[in-house]
Design a protein around this motif. Sequence first.
Motif, PDB file in Angstrom:
ATOM      1  N   MET A  96      38.828 -59.653   2.935  1.00  0.00           N
ATOM      2  CA  MET A  96      37.686 -59.939   3.749  1.00  0.00           C
ATOM      3  C   MET A  96      36.711 -58.770   3.709  1.00  0.00           C
ATOM      4  O   MET A  96      35.498 -58.989   3.693  1.00  0.00           O
ATOM      5  N   ILE A  97      37.245 -57.580   3.668  1.00  0.00           N
ATOM      6  CA  ILE A  97      36.375 -56.398   3.604  1.00  0.00           C
ATOM      7  C   ILE A  97      35.581 -56.408   2.305  1.00  0.00           C
ATOM      8  O   ILE A  97      34.392 -56.087   2.292  1.00  0.00           O
ATOM      9  N   PHE A  98      36.242 -56.800   1.206  1.00  0.00           N
ATOM     10  CA  PHE A  98      35.559 -56.856  -0.093  1.00  0.00           C
ATOM     11  C   PHE A  98      34.364 -57.804  -0.021  1.00  0.00           C
ATOM     12  O   PHE A  98      33.270 -57.477  -0.460  1.00  0.00           O
ATOM     13  N   PHE A  99      34.566 -59.000   0.502  1.00  0.00           N
ATOM     14  CA  PHE A  99      33.486 -59.985   0.580  1.00  0.00           C
ATOM     15  C   PHE A  99      32.407 -59.565   1.572  1.00  0.00           C
ATOM     16  O   PHE A  99      31.234 -59.909   1.402  1.00  0.00           O
TER      17      PHE A  99
ATOM     18  N   PHE B  45      31.321 -56.580   1.969  1.00  0.00           N
ATOM     19  CA  PHE B  45      30.451 -55.636   1.272  1.00  0.00           C
ATOM     20  C   PHE B  45      29.665 -56.317   0.148  1.00  0.00           C
ATOM     21  O   PHE B  45      28.605 -55.841  -0.242  1.00  0.00           O
ATOM     22  N   GLN B  46      30.162 -57.410  -0.383  1.00  0.00           N
ATOM     23  CA  GLN B  46      29.487 -58.099  -1.482  1.00  0.00           C
ATOM     24  C   GLN B  46      28.313 -58.950  -1.016  1.00  0.00           C
ATOM     25  O   GLN B  46      27.386 -59.185  -1.779  1.00  0.00           O
ATOM     26  N   SER B  47      28.366 -59.427   0.221  1.00  0.00           N
ATOM     27  CA  SER B  47      27.312 -60.307   0.706  1.00  0.00           C
ATOM     28  C   SER B  47      26.952 -59.921   2.130  1.00  0.00           C
ATOM     29  O   SER B  47      27.820 -59.637   2.943  1.00  0.00           O
TER      30      SER B  47
END
Length: 113
Positions: A1-4, A6-8
């Motif tokens: 969830m942290i990755f997504f 930062f991506q959007s």
Amino acid sequence: MIFFAFQSGVFLTSRNLNNLLIQSTVTGIIALGLVFVLLTGEIDLSVAAIPGAAAVFMAKMVVDTELPIPLAILLGVGIGLLIRMLLVGYTMGIRSERRLCCPSSEVLSRSAA
């Protein structure tokens, strides 16, 4: 969830999180039911297949025959129950007639020893 996150920039918005929660509700309900199946010592792999088959049936009824959605849902639930009853009847017949299947708690205890 942290990755997504930062991506959007819109991933952590309330609308998107609400959408994620709604989409995961069906999986959560099925998983909760599966917990009770596993606690009773049975392993049933058809738990994931039956809702999938019922969902495909409902979608086909709505798209191909333009059936109203509430009626398609009722038919899908009926098809799911019918498939389940047929599977239970078949597997119970195997267990009572041939004794090929045993409770999974026995299988697990044998494999642990």
